[in-house]
Design a protein around this motif. Structure first.
Motif, PDB file in Angstrom:
ATOM      1  N   ARG A 168     -30.540 -27.516  60.071  1.00 21.68           N
ATOM      2  CA  ARG A 168     -30.072 -26.142  59.998  1.00 21.68           C
ATOM      3  C   ARG A 168     -31.157 -25.206  59.482  1.00 21.68           C
ATOM      4  N   THR A 169     -30.961 -23.950  59.582  1.00 30.28           N
ATOM      5  CA  THR A 169     -31.981 -22.943  59.365  1.00 30.28           C
ATOM      6  C   THR A 169     -32.592 -23.046  57.968  1.00 30.28           C
ATOM      7  N   PHE A 170     -33.867 -23.412  57.938  1.00 29.01           N
ATOM      8  CA  PHE A 170     -34.581 -23.590  56.677  1.00 29.01           C
ATOM      9  C   PHE A 170     -34.604 -22.298  55.885  1.00 29.01           C
ATOM     10  N   SER A 171     -34.785 -21.185  56.567  1.00 23.84           N
ATOM     11  CA  SER A 171     -34.950 -19.905  55.871  1.00 23.84           C
ATOM     12  C   SER A 171     -33.684 -19.431  55.159  1.00 23.84           C
ATOM     13  N   SER A 172     -32.572 -20.097  55.357  1.00 20.09           N
ATOM     14  CA  SER A 172     -31.345 -19.704  54.671  1.00 20.09           C
ATOM     15  C   SER A 172     -31.137 -20.457  53.364  1.00 20.09           C
ATOM     16  N   TYR A 173     -32.059 -21.359  53.025  1.00 19.89           N
ATOM     17  CA  TYR A 173     -31.915 -22.188  51.836  1.00 19.89           C
ATOM     18  C   TYR A 173     -32.898 -21.782  50.743  1.00 19.89           C
ATOM     19  N   ASN A 174     -32.403 -21.705  49.515  1.00 16.81           N
ATOM     20  CA  ASN A 174     -33.298 -21.745  48.365  1.00 16.81           C
ATOM     21  C   ASN A 174     -33.813 -23.175  48.240  1.00 16.81           C
ATOM     22  N   MET A 175     -35.040 -23.318  47.770  1.00 14.51           N
ATOM     23  CA  MET A 175     -35.668 -24.636  47.696  1.00 14.51           C
ATOM     24  C   MET A 175     -36.215 -24.899  46.305  1.00 14.51           C
ATOM     25  N   ALA A 176     -36.371 -26.176  45.991  1.00 15.09           N
ATOM     26  CA  ALA A 176     -36.892 -26.528  44.672  1.00 15.09           C
ATOM     27  C   ALA A 176     -37.629 -27.861  44.728  1.00 15.09           C
ATOM     28  N   TRP A 177     -38.461 -28.062  43.724  1.00 13.71           N
ATOM     29  CA  TRP A 177     -39.103 -29.347  43.479  1.00 13.71           C
ATOM     30  C   TRP A 177     -38.586 -29.880  42.137  1.00 13.71           C
ATOM     31  N   PHE A 178     -38.284 -31.160  42.138  1.00 13.11           N
ATOM     32  CA  PHE A 178     -37.940 -31.885  40.929  1.00 13.11           C
ATOM     33  C   PHE A 178     -38.877 -33.085  40.832  1.00 13.11           C
ATOM     34  N   ARG A 179     -38.909 -33.706  39.674  1.00 11.23           N
ATOM     35  CA  ARG A 179     -39.689 -34.926  39.521  1.00 11.23           C
ATOM     36  C   ARG A 179     -38.979 -35.884  38.584  1.00 11.23           C
ATOM     37  N   GLN A 180     -39.293 -37.158  38.762  1.00 12.49           N
ATOM     38  CA  GLN A 180     -38.689 -38.185  37.932  1.00 12.49           C
ATOM     39  C   GLN A 180     -39.737 -39.226  37.585  1.00 12.49           C
ATOM     40  N   ALA A 181     -40.038 -39.313  36.302  1.00 14.28           N
ATOM     41  CA  ALA A 181     -40.976 -40.309  35.807  1.00 14.28           C
ATOM     42  C   ALA A 181     -40.222 -41.595  35.498  1.00 14.28           C
ATOM     43  N   PRO A 182     -40.923 -42.723  35.473  1.00 11.85           N
ATOM     44  CA  PRO A 182     -40.252 -44.006  35.183  1.00 11.85           C
ATOM     45  C   PRO A 182     -39.492 -43.960  33.863  1.00 11.85           C
ATOM     46  N   GLY A 183     -38.240 -44.362  33.907  1.00 14.33           N
ATOM     47  CA  GLY A 183     -37.434 -44.416  32.705  1.00 14.33           C
ATOM     48  C   GLY A 183     -36.920 -43.086  32.208  1.00 14.33           C
ATOM     49  N   LYS A 184     -37.167 -42.029  32.975  1.00 17.76           N
ATOM     50  CA  LYS A 184     -36.735 -40.693  32.545  1.00 17.76           C
ATOM     51  C   LYS A 184     -35.786 -40.091  33.570  1.00 17.76           C
ATOM     52  N   GLU A 185     -35.082 -39.056  33.143  1.00 15.97           N
ATOM     53  CA  GLU A 185     -34.186 -38.359  34.049  1.00 15.97           C
ATOM     54  C   GLU A 185     -34.979 -37.441  34.977  1.00 15.97           C
ATOM     55  N   ARG A 186     -34.362 -37.117  36.099  1.00 20.79           N
ATOM     56  CA  ARG A 186     -34.977 -36.185  37.033  1.00 20.79           C
ATOM     57  C   ARG A 186     -35.007 -34.796  36.391  1.00 20.79           C
ATOM     58  N   GLU A 187     -36.151 -34.138  36.488  1.00 22.99           N
ATOM     59  CA  GLU A 187     -36.306 -32.833  35.848  1.00 22.99           C
ATOM     60  C   GLU A 187     -36.785 -31.779  36.819  1.00 22.99           C
ATOM     61  N   PHE A 188     -36.405 -30.547  36.518  1.00 17.87           N
ATOM     62  CA  PHE A 188     -36.784 -29.399  37.333  1.00 17.87           C
ATOM     63  C   PHE A 188     -38.273 -29.111  37.194  1.00 17.87           C
ATOM     64  N   VAL A 189     -38.906 -28.757  38.311  1.00 17.66           N
ATOM     65  CA  VAL A 189     -40.314 -28.373  38.312  1.00 17.66           C
ATOM     66  C   VAL A 189     -40.474 -26.905  38.713  1.00 17.66           C
ATOM     67  N   ALA A 190     -39.947 -26.553  39.885  1.00 14.85           N
ATOM     68  CA  ALA A 190     -40.102 -25.180  40.372  1.00 14.85           C
ATOM     69  C   ALA A 190     -39.064 -24.898  41.447  1.00 14.85           C
ATOM     70  N   ALA A 191     -38.726 -23.613  41.603  1.00 15.17           N
ATOM     71  CA  ALA A 191     -37.776 -23.203  42.635  1.00 15.17           C
ATOM     72  C   ALA A 191     -38.258 -21.922  43.287  1.00 15.17           C
ATOM     73  N   ILE A 192     -37.820 -21.725  44.532  1.00 15.42           N
ATOM     74  CA  ILE A 192     -38.198 -20.530  45.280  1.00 15.42           C
ATOM     75  C   ILE A 192     -37.006 -20.070  46.104  1.00 15.42           C
ATOM     76  N   SER A 193     -36.829 -18.760  46.162  1.00 17.40           N
ATOM     77  CA  SER A 193     -35.709 -18.216  46.920  1.00 17.40           C
ATOM     78  C   SER A 193     -35.952 -18.347  48.420  1.00 17.40           C
TER      79      SER A 193
END
Length: 123
Positions: free
Chosen positions: A26-51
């Motif tokens: 579906r249309t990519f341009s209609s979605y806000n997007m983000a990057w997350f990361r997860q290190a070994p043994g840790k919870e997934r964490e927010f990195v950056a987001a873009i409208s």
């Protein structure tokens, strides 16, 4: 929307990498997007987001000034330019998409995920 992240690898501390996230469906341009990361043994964490338009961005304090999130809606692709990498940036990086209007910063608020790409920063 289907997402596929790429661009991870092994880099020395102080180096740079650019991650990409290709979107299909579906249309990519209609979605806000983000990057997350997860290190070994840790919870997934927010990195950056873009409208959806690219006009608004938000970063975690830990990456502010070093990472840049961007998107090319004509190419259906999300990017994360990572500079001055540190060993603590080592993680699997995931891209995520959200169809709603406000930027989100919690992984639980995203329904669409890429498969992840591993970034390893050696000291």
């Amino acid at each position: 929307v289907q997402l596929q992240a790429s661009g991870g690898g092994l880099v020395q501390a102080g180096g740079s990498l650019r991650l990409s996230c290709a979107a299909s469906g579906r249309t990519f341009s209609s979605y806000n997007m983000a990057w997350f990361r997860q290190a070994p043994g840790k919870e997934r964490e927010f990195v950056a987001a873009i409208s959806w338009s690219g006009r608004s961005t938000h970063y975690a304090d830990s990456v502010k000034g070093r990472f840049t999130i961007s998107r090319d809606n004509a190419k259906n692709t999300l990017y994360l330019q990572m500079n001055v990498l540190k060993p603590e940036d080592t993680a699997v990086y995931y891209c995520a998409a959200d169809p709603l209007s406000e930027l989100k910063y919690s992984p639980g608020e995203y329904n669409y995920w890429g498969q992840g790409t591993l970034v390893t920063v050696s000291s």
